[in-house]
Design a protein around this motif. Structure first.
Motif, mmCIF file in Angstrom:
data_model
loop_
_atom_site.group_PDB
_atom_site.id
_atom_site.type_symbol
_atom_site.label_atom_id
_atom_site.label_comp_id
_atom_site.label_asym_id
_atom_site.label_seq_id
_atom_site.Cartn_x
_atom_site.Cartn_y
_atom_site.Cartn_z
ATOM 1 N N GLU A 11 -7.734 -27.675 22.316
ATOM 2 C CA GLU A 11 -7.522 -26.448 21.350
ATOM 3 C C GLU A 11 -5.879 -27.090 20.929
ATOM 4 O O GLU A 11 -5.184 -27.404 21.592
ATOM 5 N N PHE A 12 -6.014 -26.971 19.408
ATOM 6 C CA PHE A 12 -4.606 -27.768 18.896
ATOM 7 C C PHE A 12 -3.712 -26.542 18.535
ATOM 8 O O PHE A 12 -2.333 -26.643 18.230
ATOM 9 N N ARG A 13 -4.034 -25.374 18.635
ATOM 10 C CA ARG A 13 -3.586 -24.174 17.958
ATOM 11 C C ARG A 13 -2.081 -23.948 18.823
ATOM 12 O O ARG A 13 -0.929 -23.878 18.320
ATOM 13 N N PRO A 14 -2.218 -24.005 20.026
ATOM 14 C CA PRO A 14 -0.994 -23.903 21.027
ATOM 15 C C PRO A 14 -0.055 -24.924 20.574
ATOM 16 O O PRO A 14 1.205 -24.628 20.615
ATOM 17 N N LEU A 15 -0.455 -26.323 20.616
ATOM 18 C CA LEU A 15 0.385 -27.251 20.327
ATOM 19 C C LEU A 15 1.178 -26.927 19.102
ATOM 20 O O LEU A 15 2.204 -27.124 18.863
ATOM 21 N N LEU A 16 0.538 -26.477 17.968
ATOM 22 C CA LEU A 16 1.045 -26.305 16.674
ATOM 23 C C LEU A 16 2.212 -25.196 16.759
ATOM 24 O O LEU A 16 3.073 -25.229 16.101
ATOM 25 N N ARG A 17 1.785 -24.205 17.470
ATOM 26 C CA ARG A 17 2.800 -23.073 17.739
ATOM 27 C C ARG A 17 3.830 -23.253 18.513
ATOM 28 O O ARG A 17 4.499 -22.088 18.685
ATOM 29 N N GLN A 18 3.776 -24.459 19.193
ATOM 30 C CA GLN A 18 4.837 -24.311 20.340
ATOM 31 C C GLN A 18 5.722 -25.666 20.040
ATOM 32 O O GLN A 18 6.481 -26.074 21.072
ATOM 33 N N GLY A 19 5.933 -25.957 18.837
ATOM 34 C CA GLY A 19 6.759 -26.878 18.313
ATOM 35 C C GLY A 19 6.502 -28.324 18.660
ATOM 36 O O GLY A 19 7.273 -29.368 18.682
ATOM 37 N N ALA A 20 5.271 -28.748 18.621
ATOM 38 C CA ALA A 20 4.741 -30.123 18.902
ATOM 39 C C ALA A 20 5.149 -30.835 17.821
ATOM 40 O O ALA A 20 5.222 -30.709 16.854
ATOM 41 N N THR A 21 5.701 -32.152 18.014
ATOM 42 C CA THR A 21 6.253 -33.110 16.934
ATOM 43 C C THR A 21 5.065 -33.828 16.529
ATOM 44 O O THR A 21 3.698 -33.801 17.082
ATOM 45 N N ASP A 22 4.838 -34.620 15.347
ATOM 46 C CA ASP A 22 3.944 -35.336 14.762
ATOM 47 C C ASP A 22 3.424 -36.489 15.925
ATOM 48 O O ASP A 22 2.121 -36.474 15.939
ATOM 49 N N GLN A 23 4.289 -36.871 16.749
ATOM 50 C CA GLN A 23 3.948 -38.016 17.804
ATOM 51 C C GLN A 23 3.021 -37.161 18.686
ATOM 52 O O GLN A 23 2.079 -37.923 19.275
ATOM 53 N N ASP A 24 3.462 -36.031 19.205
ATOM 54 C CA ASP A 24 2.752 -35.192 20.175
ATOM 55 C C ASP A 24 1.074 -34.716 19.542
ATOM 56 O O ASP A 24 0.481 -35.025 20.327
ATOM 57 N N LEU A 25 1.323 -34.718 18.168
ATOM 58 C CA LEU A 25 -0.061 -34.230 17.902
ATOM 59 C C LEU A 25 -0.959 -35.648 17.702
ATOM 60 O O LEU A 25 -2.349 -35.463 18.235
ATOM 61 N N GLU A 26 -0.582 -36.784 17.431
ATOM 62 C CA GLU A 26 -1.444 -38.143 17.360
ATOM 63 C C GLU A 26 -1.876 -38.272 18.712
ATOM 64 O O GLU A 26 -2.739 -38.526 18.916
#
Length: 326
Positions: A279-294
């Motif tokens: 699940e990526f929505r929690p990361l996107l809405r909790q301030g994940a950086t681009d590096q976190d997403l990768e």
């Protein structure tokens, strides 16, 4: 940066992005007639969130993205999203899967936005039978949408036909003629046991169909894939017509699977026939950086299973196709 590769050595370069789980049809193998379990809009990824996440995938080597649904043209302002995605560095191929009911009024805008090729679901050329399969009498809208897409220059236009024994198998030859005459690529698809709708569909083995069409229409096998998907193709001798076969049951293609699916709520599914997800929505809405997403994408891809179990365990997947994304 190292390519996005799963633990079985498969390079993942293709993402199918569901922009909505809504649909204006109720195809018998996809969504139950009275289905109400749609995702709430508050959980849909926004265009900004989608662009960020797809940008991260593109930086990791995903070069193909297909917009899917449900019916993607029900998502408001879809051409705007398409334009934003088409401009992402590293994204070389942006395509669309649709039932074409809304295509007539959107075709020009979608083409201008950067979509170059489309897949259209069409399971029957008989308006009455089409309505029985699709759950709606929308045959004329679909045909108008197909012709509008042809007029604005989408290429290739692939027509997807789910072949069902005793339902539409008597129309396969006429669908070949229709696609040949209009310059479309025909793709015949075996039904998959996803949810009760998929399990209740009359499965049809496409291997004998391929052998018969090869003889009747003098088709020959081609080695070069047409797009990033799993279809195996036959071509006419003059090379002007192609028919593909997507055979997840009779001859699965798991060893070369290069794709994952992102649902409208930001859940990444690794396989249609398994339950692994991230699940990526929690990361996107909790301030994940681009590096976190990768980093999260690489973690997610490690979850991708070796293969589905549609034959061995056909009752395993309870979610419907429309919930995963086409």
């Amino acid at each position: 940066m190292a390519a996005l590769t799963d633990r079985f050595g498969r390079r993942i370069d293709y993402l199918r992005l569901s922009v909505t789980d809504r649909c204006d049809l109720r195809c018998s193998y996809c969504m139950p007639a009275g289905f109400k379990g749609f995702e709430v809009p508050e959980h849909w990824l926004t265009f900004d969130e989608i662009e960020r996440l797809i940008g991260a995938f593109a930086r990791l080597g995903v070069s193909r993205v297909r917009l899917t649904g449900g019916e993607p043209l029900l998502r408001k302002d879809l051409p705007i999203l398409a334009s934003r995605l088409a401009g992402l560095p590293g994204l070389d191929d942006l395509s669309l899967s649709t039932n074409a009911t809304q295509m007539e009024r959107h075709a020009e805008m979608l083409k201008a936005a950067g979509i170059r090729r489309i897949n259209v679901s069409l399971d029957s050329l008989n308006p009455c039978k089409f309505g029985q399969i699709a759950g709606r009498q929308s045959f004329d809208k679909v045909m108008a949408g197909l012709m509008a897409a042809k007029k604005v220059g989408f290429a290739p236009i692939k027509v997807n036909m789910v072949a069902m024994k005793g339902v539409n198998d008597d129309e396969i030859d006429s669908m070949v003629d229709f696609c040949h005459d209009n310059g479309f690529v025909l793709r015949l698809i075996e039904a998959m046991p996803m949810g009760d709708t998929g399990r209740n569909t009359q499965f049809m083995d496409l291997q004998p169909v391929a052998d018969r069409l090869k003889q009747r229409f003098q088709l020959q096998e081609i080695a070069i894939p047409l797009g990033g998907g799993p279809a195996r193709y036959l071509a006419s001798r003059d090379g002007k017509f192609n028919v593909g076969f997507i055979t997840p049951i009779s001859q699965h293609f798991c060893a070369t699977c290069n794709r994952v699916r992102l649902s409208v709520d930001g859940t990444l599914y690794m396989c249609l026939g398994q339950d692994e997800k991230f699940e990526f929505r929690p990361l996107l809405r909790q301030g994940a950086t681009d590096q976190d997403l990768e980093a999260a994408i690489r973690t997610a891809i490690e979850l991708k299973p070796e293969r589905h179990e549609f034959r061995e365990n056909p009752k395993k997947i309870v979610r419907f196709m429309s919930m995963t994304g086409g």
